[in-house]
Motif scaffolding. Sequence first.
Motif, PDB file in Angstrom:
ATOM      1  N   VAL A 181       0.890  -1.164   0.000  1.00 13.80           N
ATOM      2  CA  VAL A 181       0.000   0.000   0.000  1.00 13.80           C
ATOM      3  C   VAL A 181       0.925   1.210   0.000  1.00 13.80           C
ATOM      4  O   VAL A 181       1.763   1.341   0.880  1.00 13.80           O
ATOM      5  CB  VAL A 181      -0.907   0.008   1.249  1.00 13.80           C
ATOM      6  CG1 VAL A 181      -1.804   1.250   1.251  1.00 13.80           C
ATOM      7  CG2 VAL A 181      -1.744  -1.270   1.309  1.00 13.80           C
ATOM      8  N   GLU A 182       0.782   2.050  -1.020  1.00 14.56           N
ATOM      9  CA  GLU A 182       1.640   3.241  -1.091  1.00 14.56           C
ATOM     10  C   GLU A 182       0.977   4.406  -0.360  1.00 14.56           C
ATOM     11  O   GLU A 182      -0.226   4.606  -0.481  1.00 14.56           O
ATOM     12  CB  GLU A 182       1.820   3.674  -2.559  1.00 14.56           C
ATOM     13  CG  GLU A 182       2.521   2.667  -3.435  1.00 14.56           C
ATOM     14  CD  GLU A 182       2.608   3.161  -4.885  1.00 14.56           C
ATOM     15  OE1 GLU A 182       2.208   4.307  -5.177  1.00 14.56           O
ATOM     16  OE2 GLU A 182       3.068   2.383  -5.724  1.00 14.56           O
ATOM     17  N   VAL A 183       1.803   5.176   0.352  1.00 19.49           N
ATOM     18  CA  VAL A 183       1.359   6.448   0.946  1.00 19.49           C
ATOM     19  C   VAL A 183       2.473   7.447   0.633  1.00 19.49           C
ATOM     20  O   VAL A 183       3.584   7.283   1.133  1.00 19.49           O
ATOM     21  CB  VAL A 183       1.154   6.327   2.472  1.00 19.49           C
ATOM     22  CG1 VAL A 183       0.702   7.658   3.060  1.00 19.49           C
ATOM     23  CG2 VAL A 183       0.146   5.232   2.811  1.00 19.49           C
ATOM     24  N   HIS A 184       2.206   8.415  -0.254  1.00 22.94           N
ATOM     25  CA  HIS A 184       3.285   9.323  -0.676  1.00 22.94           C
ATOM     26  C   HIS A 184       2.784  10.738  -0.917  1.00 22.94           C
ATOM     27  O   HIS A 184       1.600  10.963  -1.136  1.00 22.94           O
ATOM     28  CB  HIS A 184       4.020   8.750  -1.890  1.00 22.94           C
ATOM     29  CG  HIS A 184       3.162   8.351  -3.050  1.00 22.94           C
ATOM     30  ND1 HIS A 184       2.374   9.230  -3.733  1.00 22.94           N
ATOM     31  CD2 HIS A 184       2.970   7.134  -3.649  1.00 22.94           C
ATOM     32  CE1 HIS A 184       1.759   8.581  -4.722  1.00 22.94           C
ATOM     33  NE2 HIS A 184       2.082   7.313  -4.682  1.00 22.94           N
ATOM     34  N   VAL A 185       3.745  11.654  -0.910  1.00 22.20           N
ATOM     35  CA  VAL A 185       3.414  13.078  -1.034  1.00 22.20           C
ATOM     36  C   VAL A 185       2.868  13.431  -2.420  1.00 22.20           C
ATOM     37  O   VAL A 185       2.064  14.353  -2.554  1.00 22.20           O
ATOM     38  CB  VAL A 185       4.662  13.955  -0.689  1.00 22.20           C
ATOM     39  CG1 VAL A 185       5.772  13.778  -1.710  1.00 22.20           C
ATOM     40  CG2 VAL A 185       4.288  15.426  -0.558  1.00 22.20           C
ATOM     41  N   GLU A 187       0.640  13.528  -5.772  1.00 21.29           N
ATOM     42  CA  GLU A 187      -0.754  13.211  -6.099  1.00 21.29           C
ATOM     43  C   GLU A 187      -0.792  12.476  -7.437  1.00 21.29           C
ATOM     44  O   GLU A 187       0.178  12.478  -8.189  1.00 21.29           O
ATOM     45  CB  GLU A 187      -1.619  14.468  -6.107  1.00 21.29           C
ATOM     46  CG  GLU A 187      -1.178  15.533  -7.073  1.00 21.29           C
ATOM     47  CD  GLU A 187      -2.103  16.744  -7.071  1.00 21.29           C
ATOM     48  OE1 GLU A 187      -3.279  16.632  -6.700  1.00 21.29           O
ATOM     49  OE2 GLU A 187      -1.638  17.825  -7.486  1.00 21.29           O
ATOM     50  N   HIS A 188      -1.920  11.842  -7.714  1.00 24.66           N
ATOM     51  CA  HIS A 188      -2.084  11.097  -8.963  1.00 24.66           C
ATOM     52  C   HIS A 188      -3.380  11.479  -9.669  1.00 24.66           C
ATOM     53  O   HIS A 188      -4.411  11.678  -9.012  1.00 24.66           O
ATOM     54  CB  HIS A 188      -2.227   9.588  -8.686  1.00 24.66           C
ATOM     55  CG  HIS A 188      -0.972   8.860  -8.337  1.00 24.66           C
ATOM     56  ND1 HIS A 188       0.190   8.952  -9.060  1.00 24.66           N
ATOM     57  CD2 HIS A 188      -0.719   7.978  -7.358  1.00 24.66           C
ATOM     58  CE1 HIS A 188       1.113   8.156  -8.517  1.00 24.66           C
ATOM     59  NE2 HIS A 188       0.590   7.557  -7.476  1.00 24.66           N
ATOM     60  N   GLY A 189      -3.318  11.490 -10.990  1.00 19.62           N
ATOM     61  CA  GLY A 189      -4.514  11.440 -11.837  1.00 19.62           C
ATOM     62  C   GLY A 189      -4.413  10.137 -12.601  1.00 19.62           C
ATOM     63  O   GLY A 189      -3.358   9.848 -13.176  1.00 19.62           O
ATOM     64  N   PRO A 221      -3.655   6.712   0.945  1.00 22.41           N
ATOM     65  CA  PRO A 221      -3.235   5.305   0.864  1.00 22.41           C
ATOM     66  C   PRO A 221      -3.825   4.648  -0.391  1.00 22.41           C
ATOM     67  O   PRO A 221      -5.007   4.844  -0.698  1.00 22.41           O
ATOM     68  CB  PRO A 221      -3.812   4.691   2.152  1.00 22.41           C
ATOM     69  CG  PRO A 221      -3.952   5.862   3.089  1.00 22.41           C
ATOM     70  CD  PRO A 221      -4.360   7.008   2.202  1.00 22.41           C
ATOM     71  N   GLN A 222      -2.995   3.913  -1.126  1.00 28.34           N
ATOM     72  CA  GLN A 222      -3.420   3.384  -2.430  1.00 28.34           C
ATOM     73  C   GLN A 222      -2.829   2.011  -2.704  1.00 28.34           C
ATOM     74  O   GLN A 222      -1.667   1.751  -2.400  1.00 28.34           O
ATOM     75  CB  GLN A 222      -3.004   4.354  -3.538  1.00 28.34           C
ATOM     76  CG  GLN A 222      -1.512   4.666  -3.512  1.00 28.34           C
ATOM     77  CD  GLN A 222      -1.145   5.905  -4.302  1.00 28.34           C
ATOM     78  OE1 GLN A 222      -0.669   5.793  -5.418  1.00 28.34           O
ATOM     79  NE2 GLN A 222      -1.373   7.063  -3.704  1.00 28.34           N
ATOM     80  N   TRP A 223      -3.669   1.168  -3.304  1.00 25.62           N
ATOM     81  CA  TRP A 223      -3.238  -0.179  -3.659  1.00 25.62           C
ATOM     82  C   TRP A 223      -4.164  -0.652  -4.780  1.00 25.62           C
ATOM     83  O   TRP A 223      -5.352  -0.292  -4.810  1.00 25.62           O
ATOM     84  CB  TRP A 223      -3.372  -1.113  -2.449  1.00 25.62           C
ATOM     85  CG  TRP A 223      -3.090  -2.565  -2.758  1.00 25.62           C
ATOM     86  CD1 TRP A 223      -1.878  -3.188  -2.749  1.00 25.62           C
ATOM     87  CD2 TRP A 223      -4.055  -3.558  -3.138  1.00 25.62           C
ATOM     88  NE1 TRP A 223      -2.021  -4.508  -3.099  1.00 25.62           N
ATOM     89  CE2 TRP A 223      -3.349  -4.759  -3.345  1.00 25.62           C
ATOM     90  CE3 TRP A 223      -5.444  -3.541  -3.328  1.00 25.62           C
ATOM     91  CZ2 TRP A 223      -3.987  -5.948  -3.740  1.00 25.62           C
ATOM     92  CZ3 TRP A 223      -6.088  -4.716  -3.721  1.00 25.62           C
ATOM     93  CH2 TRP A 223      -5.354  -5.911  -3.915  1.00 25.62           C
TER      94      TRP A 223
HETATM   95 MN    MN Z   1       1.410   5.949  -6.247  1.00 26.19          MN
END
Ligand code: MN
Length: 245
Positions: A181-185, A187-189, A221-223
């Motif tokens: 699970v990624e948690v990072h500064v 942002e994503h589209g 948090p993203q997965w």
């Molecule tokens: Mn990511």
Amino acid sequence: MSMHRLGETRSRRTPDHLLQTPDTFVWAPLPGMVNAAACVHAAPALGAAFMQYTASFEAGGKLGSAVGSRFVFVTEGSLQFTSEGHNATLGIGGYCYVPPGLAHTITADVAARAQVIEKTYVALEGVATPKLLIASEGSIPGTPLNGDDALQVRALLPPDVAFDFAVNTMEYLPGASLSMVEVHVMEHGLMMIEGEGIYRLGDSWYPVAKGDFIWMGPYCPQWFGALGKQPAKYLIYKDWNRHPM
Ligand code: MN
Ligand code: UGY
């Protein structure tokens, strides 16, 4: 439309993420568009530091001018790119990076769709602004993520600090998933361009499929895990190469 679907959607908006499914897309022309319309997925109104939209063109359609730098990735049909000294046809998977201030036109001879990303360019002292880049996803070799051959990443922009964002495709064989699970500064589209799977965003798990858009704010948090019988693929933007301060 069957009655029981009325008033329902998979779309969700929270402070740190947006899932926008095609049943909720609303189209409007942006300034300068001709025979074309945009569904704006990410913009400052959402909390994003960039803009991403789907542009839908009728035959003869055209984009207006860009706000800052512009990245265009064709998902249906084809587009004509023109600027002084450059003419190119972008087919499906074809893309261009247009540096800020470069006069250009993007037109459609046939009906087409594209993902368009626009961003105010953040210069770095002593580093020249990137040049116009025209390429196609098919010509970019895939790299396994963390040694997993079932998850191939293609970096559409070169590893050059002049670029203040990255755009990649990530292709998962059925059953493949992010290893963490990624948690990072950053942002994503994200636009799903093939297949289906489950996206974890914050504390929610969403079934997602081709045509869905996701915005992930900083530290969301993203997965992702791929489902189905075909590979799942998404086009993903992130801010890149710049100091967070
Ligand atoms: Mn990511
Ligand atoms: O590049 C990324 O941060 C990417 N691995 N994130 C994601 O797929 N949600």
